[in-house]
Design a protein around this motif. Structure first.
Motif, mmCIF file in Angstrom:
data_model
loop_
_atom_site.group_PDB
_atom_site.id
_atom_site.type_symbol
_atom_site.label_atom_id
_atom_site.label_comp_id
_atom_site.label_asym_id
_atom_site.label_seq_id
_atom_site.Cartn_x
_atom_site.Cartn_y
_atom_site.Cartn_z
ATOM 1 N N PRO A 50 0.817 -1.222 0.000
ATOM 2 C CA PRO A 50 0.000 0.000 0.000
ATOM 3 C C PRO A 50 0.854 1.277 0.000
ATOM 4 O O PRO A 50 0.412 2.319 -0.482
ATOM 5 C CB PRO A 50 -0.808 -0.123 1.298
ATOM 6 C CG PRO A 50 -0.902 -1.596 1.534
ATOM 7 C CD PRO A 50 0.412 -2.155 1.080
ATOM 8 N N GLN A 51 2.078 1.174 0.519
ATOM 9 C CA GLN A 51 2.955 2.350 0.551
ATOM 10 C C GLN A 51 3.425 2.770 -0.845
ATOM 11 O O GLN A 51 3.937 3.870 -1.019
ATOM 12 C CB GLN A 51 4.178 2.089 1.439
ATOM 13 C CG GLN A 51 3.824 1.964 2.915
ATOM 14 C CD GLN A 51 5.058 1.782 3.754
ATOM 15 O OE1 GLN A 51 5.553 0.678 3.911
ATOM 16 N NE2 GLN A 51 5.595 2.871 4.288
ATOM 17 N N VAL A 52 3.286 1.870 -1.828
ATOM 18 C CA VAL A 52 3.566 2.271 -3.210
ATOM 19 C C VAL A 52 2.249 2.292 -4.007
ATOM 20 O O VAL A 52 2.245 2.196 -5.232
ATOM 21 C CB VAL A 52 4.638 1.380 -3.898
ATOM 22 C CG1 VAL A 52 5.999 1.603 -3.249
ATOM 23 C CG2 VAL A 52 4.272 -0.087 -3.862
ATOM 24 N N GLY A 94 9.981 4.300 13.004
ATOM 25 C CA GLY A 94 9.657 5.321 12.018
ATOM 26 C C GLY A 94 8.977 4.648 10.851
ATOM 27 O O GLY A 94 8.759 3.437 10.869
ATOM 28 N N CYS A 95 8.610 5.422 9.836
ATOM 29 C CA CYS A 95 7.890 4.877 8.690
ATOM 30 C C CYS A 95 8.191 5.722 7.457
ATOM 31 O O CYS A 95 8.170 6.954 7.541
ATOM 32 C CB CYS A 95 6.390 4.904 8.992
ATOM 33 S SG CYS A 95 5.375 4.263 7.658
ATOM 34 N N LEU A 96 8.450 5.063 6.327
ATOM 35 C CA LEU A 96 8.762 5.808 5.098
ATOM 36 C C LEU A 96 7.576 6.658 4.635
ATOM 37 O O LEU A 96 7.759 7.594 3.865
ATOM 38 C CB LEU A 96 9.184 4.841 3.980
ATOM 39 C CG LEU A 96 10.514 4.110 4.208
ATOM 40 C CD1 LEU A 96 10.777 3.136 3.062
ATOM 41 C CD2 LEU A 96 11.672 5.092 4.347
ATOM 42 N N GLN A 136 5.847 -6.882 12.201
ATOM 43 C CA GLN A 136 4.570 -6.411 12.752
ATOM 44 C C GLN A 136 4.184 -5.048 12.178
ATOM 45 O O GLN A 136 3.021 -4.798 11.863
ATOM 46 C CB GLN A 136 4.660 -6.318 14.276
ATOM 47 C CG GLN A 136 4.758 -7.673 14.953
ATOM 48 C CD GLN A 136 4.851 -7.524 16.461
ATOM 49 O OE1 GLN A 136 3.911 -7.095 17.113
ATOM 50 N NE2 GLN A 136 5.996 -7.869 17.030
ATOM 51 N N HIS A 137 5.174 -4.172 12.029
ATOM 52 C CA HIS A 137 4.920 -2.831 11.467
ATOM 53 C C HIS A 137 4.378 -2.948 10.036
ATOM 54 O O HIS A 137 3.397 -2.296 9.670
ATOM 55 C CB HIS A 137 6.229 -2.029 11.492
ATOM 56 C CG HIS A 137 6.142 -0.666 10.880
ATOM 57 N ND1 HIS A 137 6.284 0.495 11.612
ATOM 58 C CD2 HIS A 137 5.935 -0.268 9.595
ATOM 59 C CE1 HIS A 137 6.148 1.538 10.800
ATOM 60 N NE2 HIS A 137 5.949 1.105 9.566
ATOM 61 N N GLU A 138 4.992 -3.832 9.227
ATOM 62 C CA GLU A 138 4.579 -3.962 7.821
ATOM 63 C C GLU A 138 3.222 -4.672 7.709
ATOM 64 O O GLU A 138 2.411 -4.314 6.857
ATOM 65 C CB GLU A 138 5.647 -4.692 7.002
ATOM 66 C CG GLU A 138 7.015 -4.011 6.969
ATOM 67 C CD GLU A 138 6.970 -2.519 6.668
ATOM 68 O OE1 GLU A 138 6.061 -2.064 5.945
ATOM 69 O OE2 GLU A 138 7.836 -1.785 7.172
ATOM 70 N N ASP A 140 0.874 -4.446 9.882
ATOM 71 C CA ASP A 140 -0.068 -3.370 10.227
ATOM 72 C C ASP A 140 -0.454 -2.582 8.974
ATOM 73 O O ASP A 140 -1.633 -2.280 8.758
ATOM 74 C CB ASP A 140 0.565 -2.411 11.249
ATOM 75 C CG ASP A 140 0.304 -2.831 12.698
ATOM 76 O OD1 ASP A 140 -0.420 -3.816 12.909
ATOM 77 O OD2 ASP A 140 0.828 -2.156 13.604
ATOM 78 N N HIS A 141 0.543 -2.246 8.143
ATOM 79 C CA HIS A 141 0.256 -1.492 6.911
ATOM 80 C C HIS A 141 -0.777 -2.219 6.046
ATOM 81 O O HIS A 141 -1.626 -1.579 5.422
ATOM 82 C CB HIS A 141 1.533 -1.324 6.074
ATOM 83 C CG HIS A 141 2.349 -0.123 6.434
ATOM 84 N ND1 HIS A 141 1.878 1.163 6.338
ATOM 85 C CD2 HIS A 141 3.629 -0.017 6.871
ATOM 86 C CE1 HIS A 141 2.835 2.012 6.708
ATOM 87 N NE2 HIS A 141 3.906 1.322 7.044
ATOM 88 N N LEU A 142 -0.692 -3.547 6.011
ATOM 89 C CA LEU A 142 -1.615 -4.330 5.169
ATOM 90 C C LEU A 142 -3.040 -4.285 5.726
ATOM 91 O O LEU A 142 -3.993 -4.622 5.036
ATOM 92 C CB LEU A 142 -1.129 -5.777 5.045
ATOM 93 C CG LEU A 142 0.285 -5.947 4.469
ATOM 94 C CD1 LEU A 142 0.635 -7.424 4.343
ATOM 95 C CD2 LEU A 142 0.433 -5.253 3.112
#
Ligand code: NI
Length: 173
Positions: A50-52, A94-96, A136-138, A140-142
């Motif tokens: 989702p970040q791209v 942090g997060c890109l 876990q962070h990634e 979460d993004h999904l």
């Protein structure tokens, strides 16, 4: 491979639960390649589709110098946390998609994840330390979740205030 544009906080794609991948085909392999290149270009250690701008359940991780277990670069497709430790760890994150912002986040110290790899083969990943945090962070993004959602209301408010200020300065300069 190509570098894709990283979506920033405020983009609705970051808040949408990503779709399960029905088949790990050439398109997914190409996406994984692009995501790795985009992540390295931005000096990140993890990136979710989702970040791209792609709302699919795909993530990539490469811990680089923090890779104490020698795991290297890898992708997870349709990952599920099947077990999480009861004890937690608190570390800065942090997060890109929220560049320049960092805050301490509390998460289970270790997790077990079931997923497919970049070729569609099932795998089980037992992760602790930085790897556990990154996975876990990634994941979460999904699910449309950002690390700021895991902060106390006060910390979240302060971070968002700092964020708007940094964005305004960027536009002005
Ligand atoms: Ni992130």
């Amino acid at each position: 491979m190509a570098i894709r544009e990283i979506r920033i906080l405020g983009d609705s794609v970051l808040r949408r639960p990503a779709e399960e991948v029905a088949e790990v085909d050439g398109d997914i392999e190409a996406l994984v390649g692009d995501m790795l290149e985009t992540m390295y270009h931005a000096s990140g250690i993890g990136l979710a589709a989702p970040q791209v701008g792609i709302s699919k359940q795909v993530l990539v991780i490469d811990l680089g110098e923090g890779d104490e277990d020698g795991v290297g670069a890898f992708a997870l497709v349709n990952p599920r946390v099947v077990e999480a430790a009861r004890n937690t760890a608190r570390e800065p994150e942090g997060c890109l998609s929220i560049p320049g912002m960092e805050e301490v986040v509390e998460r289970p110290e270790s997790v077990t994840v079931e997923a497919l790899d970049h070729q569609g083969q099932p795998l089980v990943l037992k992760a602790s330390g930085l790897l556990s945090r990154a996975v876990q962070h990634e994941i979460d993004h999904l699910n449309g979740i950002l690390f700021i959602d895991r902060l106390s209301p006060l910390k979240r408010r302060l971070l968002l205030k700092k964020w708007s200020k940094s964005r305004a300065e960027e536009v002005a300069s």
